[in-house]
Design a protein around this motif. Structure first.
Motif, PDB file in Angstrom:
ATOM      1  N   GLN A 166      -5.648  52.805   2.520  1.00 59.85           N
ATOM      2  CA  GLN A 166      -7.058  53.115   2.309  1.00 59.85           C
ATOM      3  C   GLN A 166      -7.537  54.201   3.258  1.00 59.85           C
ATOM      4  O   GLN A 166      -8.310  55.080   2.874  1.00 59.85           O
ATOM      5  N   ILE A 169      -6.252  57.516   1.968  1.00 56.64           N
ATOM      6  CA  ILE A 169      -7.058  57.934   0.813  1.00 56.64           C
ATOM      7  C   ILE A 169      -8.391  58.501   1.276  1.00 56.64           C
ATOM      8  O   ILE A 169      -8.835  59.563   0.819  1.00 56.64           O
ATOM      9  N   ASP A 170      -9.045  57.814   2.197  1.00 56.01           N
ATOM     10  CA  ASP A 170     -10.345  58.268   2.706  1.00 56.01           C
ATOM     11  C   ASP A 170     -10.219  59.614   3.414  1.00 56.01           C
ATOM     12  O   ASP A 170     -11.088  60.487   3.269  1.00 56.01           O
ATOM     13  N   TYR A 172      -7.858  62.081   3.003  1.00 50.85           N
ATOM     14  CA  TYR A 172      -7.623  63.180   2.078  1.00 50.85           C
ATOM     15  C   TYR A 172      -8.844  63.442   1.191  1.00 50.85           C
ATOM     16  O   TYR A 172      -9.200  64.595   0.942  1.00 50.85           O
ATOM     17  N   SER A 173      -9.480  62.383   0.737  1.00 50.27           N
ATOM     18  CA  SER A 173     -10.673  62.548  -0.101  1.00 50.27           C
ATOM     19  C   SER A 173     -11.777  63.263   0.662  1.00 50.27           C
ATOM     20  O   SER A 173     -12.518  64.082   0.098  1.00 50.27           O
ATOM     21  N   LYS A 177      -9.696  66.591  -1.368  1.00 53.02           N
ATOM     22  CA  LYS A 177      -8.513  66.371  -2.202  1.00 53.02           C
ATOM     23  C   LYS A 177      -8.803  65.310  -3.263  1.00 53.02           C
ATOM     24  O   LYS A 177      -9.687  64.462  -3.094  1.00 53.02           O
ATOM     25  N   GLN A 178      -8.059  65.370  -4.353  1.00 49.78           N
ATOM     26  CA  GLN A 178      -8.134  64.351  -5.403  1.00 49.78           C
ATOM     27  C   GLN A 178      -6.964  63.391  -5.166  1.00 49.78           C
ATOM     28  O   GLN A 178      -5.820  63.705  -5.474  1.00 49.78           O
ATOM     29  N   ALA A 179      -7.271  62.244  -4.587  1.00 49.19           N
ATOM     30  CA  ALA A 179      -6.230  61.284  -4.215  1.00 49.19           C
ATOM     31  C   ALA A 179      -5.929  60.329  -5.367  1.00 49.19           C
ATOM     32  O   ALA A 179      -6.835  59.746  -5.959  1.00 49.19           O
ATOM     33  N   ARG A 181      -3.701  56.957  -6.211  1.00 45.53           N
ATOM     34  CA  ARG A 181      -2.947  55.874  -5.586  1.00 45.53           C
ATOM     35  C   ARG A 181      -1.922  55.297  -6.552  1.00 45.53           C
ATOM     36  O   ARG A 181      -2.240  54.962  -7.700  1.00 45.53           O
TER      37      ARG A 181
END
Length: 315
Positions: A166, A169-170, A172-173, A177-179, A181
């Motif tokens: 998580q 993801i947070d 890179y976002s 970025k378009q993460a 998973r």
């Protein structure tokens, strides 16, 4: 795992992917500490960042963004000493990765995530070498070139914690970025598997002399490729169903679609097939160099990104 602010990124391996990540992180106002043992790595890295900078300026730099916030060292422990996050871009060799990750695991504080750009190796295999904190190891696989293409694929290994996934993801976002998973490890992750499936049929059609290399490329980039730059396959299927949406699409096209699946090709990349593809490619390319083709790709990609940004900002 703590939520330490991520301001300083250690880039391990400064080849094409590592250099591109470096340019992106700098453009987002972060500090980069890069390390690579290759003799000319520092000069090549700086050259790449300089060349990429105009495009990043065009897309918009974050406050405080500066190429001067990048340092280079061949001393791996020194690069890690002040890192808040590690983006690893080493060779796709499991023996190399395991040796490196064992070292990283011993040198880094427990709350520093180690993210790998690996496109083929699984994190479960890589993190098996980590005896201290394997839970902070994750795949953060970009799409080339990472400083322009927003996609990043996130997938943990058997020992990766949910908190690590998580947080990655947070992170890179937060950079725009378009993460994506992945909930399971599969060879090649998602985007490369999609490319592989398409490449198989492209090579089959050329091998069977159904179409030329130039025309199969034309069919892709001037047909479905234009739509794929806007929406994904399932969403496009929803539109393909008209007012009835995806339910109507399945009613209408399940039969033809599954019939085509049964006759899709499975070519062998024999020397003869490879030579046919190479010859067709040379004819398509003509006198254009790799650098010219890359510049063409990046200019059109920038225009698409700018168009998408305008649409997303519209009320």
């Amino acid at each position: 795992m703590s939520n330490r602010p991520i301001r300083r990124i250690a880039i391990i391996g400064t080849g094409v992917i590592g250099a591109s990540w470096s340019a992106l992180f700098l453009a987002k106002g972060l500090e980069v500490i890069a390390t690579d043992v290759a003799p000319d790595a520092e000069a090549k890295l700086k050259g790449f960042v300089d060349a990429a900078w105009p495009a990043l300026e065009r897309l918009g730099l974050a406050p405080g963004a500066s190429k001067k916030r990048m340092t280079f060292t061949k001393d791996l422990p020194a690069a890690l000493r002040i890192a808040d996050y590690v983006q690893e871009n080493g060779p796709e060799r499991i023996d190399f990765k395991k040796t490196l990750y064992r070292q990283l695991d011993e040198l880094l504080p427990a709350d520093v995530i180690i993210a790998s750009s690996s496109s083929g190796l699984t994190m479960s295999t890589i993190q098996a070498a980590c005896e201290v904190h394997p839970e902070r190891c994750v795949i953060g696989h970009p799409f080339n070139p990472p400083h322009l293409v927003p996609l990043v694929e996130i997938v943990g290994g058997a020992k990766t914690s949910e908190a690590t996934i998580q947080r990655a993801i947070d992170f890179y976002s937060g950079l725009g970025k378009q993460a994506v998973r992945l909930h399971k490890e599969v060879p090649g992750h998602v985007a490369n598997r999609l490319q592989a499936a398409l490449a198989r049929e492209v090579y089959y059609l050329v091998a069977e002399e159904v179409v030329s290399v130039a025309d199969v490329d034309k069919a892709l980039c001037w047909g479905p490729g234009l739509r794929w730059g806007i929406m994904g396959q399932v969403l496009l299927n929803h539109l393909g169903g008209g007012p009835g949406g995806i339910e109507h699409f399945f009613e209408q096209f399940t039969g033809p679609l599954t019939a085509w699946w049964k006759v899709l090709g499975a070519p062998e990349l024999t020397p003869a097939v490879q030579n046919k593809l190479i010859a067709g490619l040379r004819e398509e390319v003509g006198s254009r160099s790799i650098a010219e083709l890359e510049a063409e790709r990046d200019e059109v990609l920038l225009a698409l990104l700018e168009a998408r940004r305008k649409f997303e900002k519209a009320p």
